[in-house]
Write an enzyme that holds these catalytic residues in place. Structure first.
Site, PDB file in Angstrom:
ATOM      1  N   ASP A  16       0.823  -1.221   0.000  1.00 35.57           N
ATOM      2  CA  ASP A  16       0.000   0.000   0.000  1.00 35.57           C
ATOM      3  C   ASP A  16       0.851   1.263   0.000  1.00 35.57           C
ATOM      4  O   ASP A  16       0.627   2.162  -0.809  1.00 35.57           O
ATOM      5  CB  ASP A  16      -0.921   0.034   1.245  1.00 35.57           C
ATOM      6  N   ARG A  96      -0.416   3.384  16.770  1.00 34.97           N
ATOM      7  CA  ARG A  96      -0.788   4.376  15.755  1.00 34.97           C
ATOM      8  C   ARG A  96      -0.635   5.824  16.211  1.00 34.97           C
ATOM      9  O   ARG A  96      -0.135   6.659  15.459  1.00 34.97           O
ATOM     10  CB  ARG A  96      -2.211   4.131  15.240  1.00 34.97           C
ATOM     11  N   ASP A 125      -7.224   2.020  11.376  1.00 32.24           N
ATOM     12  CA  ASP A 125      -5.991   2.799  11.406  1.00 32.24           C
ATOM     13  C   ASP A 125      -6.141   4.188  10.803  1.00 32.24           C
ATOM     14  O   ASP A 125      -5.500   5.133  11.236  1.00 32.24           O
ATOM     15  CB  ASP A 125      -4.866   2.023  10.709  1.00 32.24           C
ATOM     16  N   SER A 176      -1.770 -10.030   5.541  1.00 36.01           N
ATOM     17  CA  SER A 176      -1.415  -8.668   5.893  1.00 36.01           C
ATOM     18  C   SER A 176      -1.019  -8.674   7.366  1.00 36.01           C
ATOM     19  O   SER A 176      -1.801  -9.038   8.239  1.00 36.01           O
ATOM     20  CB  SER A 176      -2.613  -7.754   5.661  1.00 36.01           C
TER      21      SER A 176
END
Ligand code: ARG
Length: 403
Positions: A16, A96, A125, A176
């Protein structure tokens, strides 16, 4: 399209974010792409490869080591709050805000206020990272190309191949993965189906029951002020302590977690986690709280902890409500001091002993052998009047049915 100057891309090295590099130039019109990778304890190989890929694609790249800060200010805060959401120790969630904060710090040094990240429009996220960036830099402009262009993995791979991007590893990986000191999360493909058995290959930190060590091990974990400070008597700094326990507990198969998770957008998704160190530490921490806090404190703290976990899950790390909750949590943790002994064996992590200077336990009171300290006869009156109201109700009910 007018060329814009500089954008800070929060970069992991995965598909990504790698796709975002040329996209930021070609489609978003930026002249300079700065990539930042925040090290919160992901594999060293991933960190190194991210830097190599980014530089090969011509970006100005920074790797920021945030491991100690992550352990001390984020993982340890989660321990004090027994942080868990639907059975998951919040490993991805709590990283995060720090990633966002570090990206903002880097942007300030570089005189930039534009950001990009690789989060999809389905997950949590995007909320966590964007909130952190906007909370710390209100003027920030944030791009989320994967979400904004409704990208599919297939599109990303074609785009990457057409531009010769270094995504070979991503092509072979089916899962992932998000990894940091506090845990490892594995998603994607069939794993998201509630009834699909997770294959052994997805696990890297924990051994399955067969491969787990054949002999039980005992671990002694010492706490002060609600956080772990020593393993088997050896004092350790936060990041090292967590890493060490990940290894010890993982070898015994502790910390595999499989949950149906309610994501922020309402999607129910099946999630797999490996959190060996977190599982061990949280188990020990709860055992020490049970020894030292009053019944009332424990009951109320469970509510406070649940609120804390919800905020942490949603990434609202800089919400003043979190400080309010932590004021209560912090007041209780002063007495959460002492040692917990645990036995690890084939996936189980059992508390086998606890002690501490603030233990609310008195052997003479609890013992069956001491007639002086607690005279049982004194309980008679209290027992007699126990349950007065339900007893009155039952009598009234009987009277009514006799009519
Ligand atoms: N569902 C978890 C969370 O929202 C973990 C997501 C991790 N991402 C991944 N690509 N494995 O906190």
């Amino acid at each position: 399209m007018k060329a814009k100057s500089k954008v800070v891309l929060v970069y992991s090295g995965g598909l990504d974010t790698t796709v975002c590099i040329p996209l930021m130039k070609e489609e978003y019109g930026y002249e300079e792409i700065v990539t930042v990778t925040i090290d919160v304890g992901q594999p060293e190989d991933d960190i190194r490869q991210a830097a190599e890929k980014a530089r090969a694609l011509g970006t100005e790249h920074y790797t920021i080591d945030a491991r100690e800060e992550f352990a001390r200010d984020y993982c340890f805060a989660a321990i004090r709050a027994n942080g868990a959401y639907e059975g998951y120790p919040l490993s991805t969630s709590i990283a995060r805000p720090l990633i966002g904060a570090k990206a903002v710090e880097a942007a300030r040094r570089l005189g930039a206020s534009h950001f990009a990240h690789g989060c999809t429009g389905k997950g949590n996220d995007q909320f966590r990272i964007e909130f952190a960036i906007r909370a710390l830099m209100p003027e920030a402009v944030i791009h989320a190309p994967v979400r904004e262009r409704n990208m599919t993995r297939k599109w990303e791979i074609e785009y990457a191949l057409a531009r010769n991007l270094p995504v070979k590893a991503s092509l072979e990986k089916i899962w992932s993965i998000d990894e940091n000191l506090w845990g490892r999360s594995i998603e994607g493909g069939r794993l998201e189906e509630p009834d699909f058995t997770p294959p052994e290959e997805i696990f890297q930190w924990t051994k399955g029951p067969e491969a787990a060590l054949g002999k039980p091990a005992e671990v002694r974990l010492a706490f002060r002020d609600g956080v772990p400070v020593a393993v088997d008597g050896e004092p350790m700094a936060p990041a090292r302590l967590i890493a060490q326990l990940n290894k010890i507990a993982g070898d015994h198969g502790v910390g595999r977690i499989d949950v149906m998770e309610d994501r922020m957008l309402g999607l129910k998704v099946r999630e797999n986690y490996e959190c060996p160190g977190a599982t061990l530490i949280l188990t020990a921490h709860k055992a020490l709280e049970a020894l030292t806090l009053t019944r009332e404190e424990l009951r109320f703290k469970a509510l406070v902890d649940a609120e804390w976990a919800r905020l942490a899950y949603e990434g609202l790390w800089f919400d003043p409500f979190k400080d309010d909750l932590e004021a209560f949590i912090g007041a209780t943790q002063k007495r959460v001091e002492g040692e917990v002994r645990l036995r690890l064996f084939k996936g189980s992590c059992q508390v086998i002993g606890r002690s501490g200077p603030w233990a609310l336990y008195n052997e003479a009171l609890a013992s069956f052998d001491d007639a002086e300290a607690f005279d049982q006869r004194e309980s008679t009156g209290i027992v007699k009047h126990f349950g007065l109201q339900p007893r009155m109700f039952l009598r009234l009910q009987q009277g009514a049915s006799a009519k």
